[in-house]
Design a protein around this motif. Sequence first.
Motif, PDB file in Angstrom:
ATOM      1  N   ARG A 185       0.862  -1.180   0.000  1.00 39.08           N
ATOM      2  CA  ARG A 185       0.000   0.000   0.000  1.00 39.08           C
ATOM      3  C   ARG A 185       0.898   1.229   0.000  1.00 39.08           C
ATOM      4  NH1 ARG A 185      -5.212  -1.160   3.929  1.00 39.08           N
ATOM      5  NH2 ARG A 185      -6.160  -2.747   2.601  1.00 39.08           N
ATOM      6  N   THR A 232      -5.393   4.947   3.386  1.00 35.75           N
ATOM      7  CA  THR A 232      -4.370   4.119   2.757  1.00 35.75           C
ATOM      8  C   THR A 232      -4.782   3.792   1.327  1.00 35.75           C
ATOM      9  OG1 THR A 232      -5.340   1.976   3.391  1.00 35.75           O
ATOM     10  CG2 THR A 232      -3.837   3.007   4.959  1.00 35.75           C
ATOM     11  N   THR A 233      -3.771   3.528   0.522  1.00 36.03           N
ATOM     12  CA  THR A 233      -4.025   2.998  -0.809  1.00 36.03           C
ATOM     13  C   THR A 233      -4.695   1.633  -0.684  1.00 36.03           C
ATOM     14  OG1 THR A 233      -2.013   4.103  -1.569  1.00 36.03           O
ATOM     15  CG2 THR A 233      -2.946   2.427  -3.006  1.00 36.03           C
ATOM     16  N   GLN A 250      -5.603  -2.263  -1.154  1.00 36.21           N
ATOM     17  CA  GLN A 250      -4.706  -3.404  -1.222  1.00 36.21           C
ATOM     18  C   GLN A 250      -4.643  -3.972  -2.634  1.00 36.21           C
ATOM     19  OE1 GLN A 250      -6.201  -7.091   0.692  1.00 36.21           O
ATOM     20  NE2 GLN A 250      -8.001  -5.905   1.231  1.00 36.21           N
ATOM     21  N   ARG A 290      -6.211  -3.195  -7.832  1.00 37.89           N
ATOM     22  CA  ARG A 290      -6.309  -2.704  -6.452  1.00 37.89           C
ATOM     23  C   ARG A 290      -7.754  -2.452  -6.053  1.00 37.89           C
ATOM     24  NH1 ARG A 290      -1.781  -1.519  -3.739  1.00 37.89           N
ATOM     25  NH2 ARG A 290       0.154  -1.425  -4.969  1.00 37.89           N
ATOM     26  N   ASP A 343      -9.235   3.110  -2.614  1.00 38.39           N
ATOM     27  CA  ASP A 343      -8.522   3.606  -1.440  1.00 38.39           C
ATOM     28  C   ASP A 343      -9.401   3.482  -0.200  1.00 38.39           C
ATOM     29  OD1 ASP A 343      -6.499   4.171  -3.139  1.00 38.39           O
ATOM     30  OD2 ASP A 343      -6.751   6.350  -3.102  1.00 38.39           O
TER      31      ASP A 343
END
Length: 799
Positions: free
Chosen positions: A657, A682-683, A685, A712, A715
Amino acid sequence: MRFLLKFILSSFLFCLVKSSLVLAQTNEHVEGVIYEVSNNNPLPGANVYWENHAQKGVVTDLDGSFRLQKIDLPAKLIVSFIGFEETIRIINEKDLGKIQKFYLKESQLALEEVIIRDRRPDENVKSLDMGKSVVPIETIKNIPALFGEVDLLRSLQLLPGVQTAGEGTTGLFVRGGSADQNLIQIDGAPVYNPSHFFGFFSVFNPDALNGVEFYKGNIPANFGGRISSVIDISLKEGNYEKIRGEGGIGSISSRLTVDGPLFSENSSFVISGRRTYADMFLRLSSDPEIKNNDLYFYDLSGKFTFKLGEKDKLAVSSYMGSDYLGFAMQFGLGWTNWVSSVTWNRNISDRMFFDLNAYHSAYQYSIKLTDPDTGFDWGNRLSESGIKATWNFSPNEKTMVNWGVHSQLYNFAPINLDPTPGSAIEPIATNPRNGMQNNVFIGAATDVSDRLRVDAGLRLGIYQLHGKGVDYVYEGGIPSPDVAITDSLVYGSFQRIKGFEGLEPRLSLRYMLDDELSIKASYNRNFQYLQVASSSSAGLPIDRWILAGTYVPPIRGDQVSLGLFRNFNKDRWEVSVEGYYKDIKNVIDLRQGANILFEDNVEAEILTGNGYAYGLEFLLRKNSGKTTGWLSYTYSRTWRQIDGISFDQRYNPRFDRPHDLTMVLNHEFNKRWSAGLTFVYTTGQAVTFPVGSYEVDNQRLPLYSGIRNDDRFPDYHRMDASVTWKNVDRGRKWKGSWNFSIYNLYGRKNPFSYQFTEIYNDQVNFTPTMDNVVESRRPGVVMTYLFTFLPSVTYNFNF
């Protein structure tokens, strides 16, 4: 290597003999213990120094103890701690050789729950520590929590360089390492599954804890066995003078901790327990399918401490935690941790101290299905036993030397699946795995000059996989599901199968650029002789632990760190920037479509390769005042390169991340009202989404490419808030407070999982039946999220 081993052992024996010939105990130090006057708890992190010699002071350890070299007496000894009133005592020659006891009273301006008081104010700049956090229990208790359950591991996720597996989980991914690369231990004993409720809560009851030390950078030489981090947890020591207690009644669980003197003023006890009552609410349902289900966890811990004299102390501690999930007497899943340790501390002299720790840690799980056609009992157990001896020697006030030995014995029992009578399931059994590891370590820290301090260490690990067990021989020598097994080698008890040796150097430097600014650098090498093979990054109770052996070498991790540390406004504010690079060798991952749960030759289902991680961590922290807390940002990347995965190209594991932002704020309005606020971003996963679909038996199935984790999740971000109201202190023994918290304040729907499936009649939960005819059908994506706006209330008390 043999010469090096002989050299280290000879040096160790030399130091041991030399320690016994140290000058007679000449009372060159003042020794003492610092307590909180309100509850007689030892006070770790207090500052102790002579008047006009503050730079040569010391900080109390986790037991609240200190040893300070004497000066010309009589002299004034000053004891201070943020949030407590300063104490001054005149020390004379006659006081030497006696244990001085200090009782600090909280300042009227102290922020009891929210102040960050885990260390001396300038330790961030002047210590050698990099990537280390000493987390105060008071701070953990004030952070808004899921269901009101204060959680240690979830609190650590708010620190820079630490990331989570996903919504609601306590799994930790530290500086590019997986969850199994963290050594989590309680009173010196490792915990193999530190979670309740499939990772939603950790097994640690905060009321039972004394302190937490978290290492993710410069890991000392006396710790080993994991390459990413160490979480060293100590249970609280009981009160030696009176009975007291504390606890809480929450939304899904209640807890109670009682401690006090055991037999006399020289012994004490602590007993702590916690249990959920979700199953009790299920019993109130009128629906039999709900009423007959079970869902609960509980944990119990105890610690008994005995002062054997002025120089000896013995502590016996134990923890047991259990989870159980059952559906209508048809299916049951349970798992249990049981950890015990015995620790003996001895002051050999004013300059030398000895610690001996023996422990045993066991983890087991069991799954039962009562279906008459496919019923079975499935279980497994693993354990680690060890003994560790550590000597600490301080030849002068500038130098500290420590050395010791550590022996570990691993026992991974067979995985057994036993069908119930009449079941169509075939029995399955694997062979046990056993290992032994012996370690020798030595470390020393000294001031080279007024500005430069150096800490160097060396650890040697000697590991072997031994019987009783079976090792397989593959055609061509490389294990694979497509390769035939040509032979099975059977080994008797303690017969050597495979061995490894690993030398682990450590080095850290701290250079003071001025009184409030320092630069630090460190290098660490660690070996890890066991790993987890799992398809879940969050961690499951049934995860398969694998010992290093013929086809699976130990992991080697090398980490380099560089940081800049600065304090402002008389140490009220601190800021730090740390960069790191970590190189990882021999890390494992699963083959595509691997099946590892019941495979005896699990090495055929995994692949071994290398990886690396790098990152930059920023931390701004406010330590005192009405408002305290921190703001952190981490930029990090994690990569793996394993032949046979993702077309032999590098790929990101799921916990990569790049961006991680965290804010933690605590504010004290007055003596009765306080509030806490956290925000995380967080970005998303890394995951693998299908690139298309295909049909089999009139069912459309997702089609995946060979590239792993190239997509992904969205976010992730969330805000939590809490408010605490305390009863007015009127001098009564019983004191209570109410905590109101909201998890996910603005109701963000963070994805927990995505399911690529068929959507019938444009209804996500549509089930085709004779009466429900399928009129339309299309491929679709169903997102599952766990929590939105989730309030909770907890009543906390102490007496």
